[in-house]
Design a protein around this motif. Structure first.
Motif, short mmCIF file in Angstrom:
data_model
loop_
_atom_site.label_atom_id
_atom_site.label_comp_id
_atom_site.label_asym_id
_atom_site.label_seq_id
_atom_site.Cartn_x
_atom_site.Cartn_y
_atom_site.Cartn_z
N HIS A 157 0.82 -1.21 0.00
CA HIS A 157 0.00 0.00 0.00
C HIS A 157 0.86 1.27 0.00
O HIS A 157 0.70 2.14 0.83
CB HIS A 157 -0.99 -0.02 1.17
N ARG A 190 2.52 2.15 3.24
CA ARG A 190 1.60 2.40 4.36
C ARG A 190 1.79 3.77 4.98
O ARG A 190 1.92 3.91 6.18
CB ARG A 190 1.73 1.32 5.40
N SER A 221 -0.03 -2.58 -4.05
CA SER A 221 -1.05 -3.46 -3.47
C SER A 221 -2.43 -3.17 -4.03
O SER A 221 -3.42 -3.14 -3.30
CB SER A 221 -1.07 -3.36 -1.95
N MET A 225 -3.47 -0.36 -5.33
CA MET A 225 -3.83 1.06 -5.31
C MET A 225 -3.20 1.72 -6.53
O MET A 225 -2.20 2.42 -6.44
CB MET A 225 -3.36 1.71 -4.01
N ASP A 259 -3.82 -6.46 -4.68
CA ASP A 259 -4.41 -6.97 -3.44
C ASP A 259 -5.44 -8.05 -3.74
O ASP A 259 -6.50 -8.10 -3.13
CB ASP A 259 -5.07 -5.81 -2.69
#
Length: 112
Positions: free
Chosen positions: A24, A27, A64, A66, A89
């Motif tokens: 992501h 993160r 992931s 995005m 993902d």
């Protein structure tokens, strides 16, 4: 938060070949690297490098799923293309659009 704890633990100083992958787009950590350097300087962290230097040398990030161009462009500017790995993902998200995203990235073919 866990990745930040690993960074601050000195693990990358003790294990200089250690590499980790953070999904992501890291993160949110890449968006706070400068702030972390300012708030936790070497005198406090007792690390051999700044937090951002350590992150850039030891962490790979993935989208992931995005698939958002502004995120890609920011991460590429902050970490460099060599620190971006492809991932989705799946099974939480479909693969729809992933191939198109990769094919239309504003990068040279060799960088892809």
């Amino acid at each position: 938060m866990q990745l930040l704890r690993v960074l601050l633990s000195g693990a990358f100083d003790r294990f200089p070949n250690l590499q980790v992958i953070s999904g992501h787009w890291g993160r949110m950590a890449p968006f706070y690297l400068q702030r972390l350097d300012d708030m936790i300087p070497g005198q406090i962290s007792e690390l051999s490098r700044t937090i951002s230097e350590t992150f850039k040398q030891h962490v790979y990030v993935t989208p992931s799923g995005m698939m958002y161009l502004p995120h890609f462009e920011f991460i590429r500017k902050v970490l460099g293309e060599d620190r971006i790995l492809y991932s989705v993902d799946y099974s939480h998200l479909t693969l729809a659009g992933a191939r198109r995203f990769l094919e239309t990235l504003p990068t040279r073919q060799g960088e892809k």
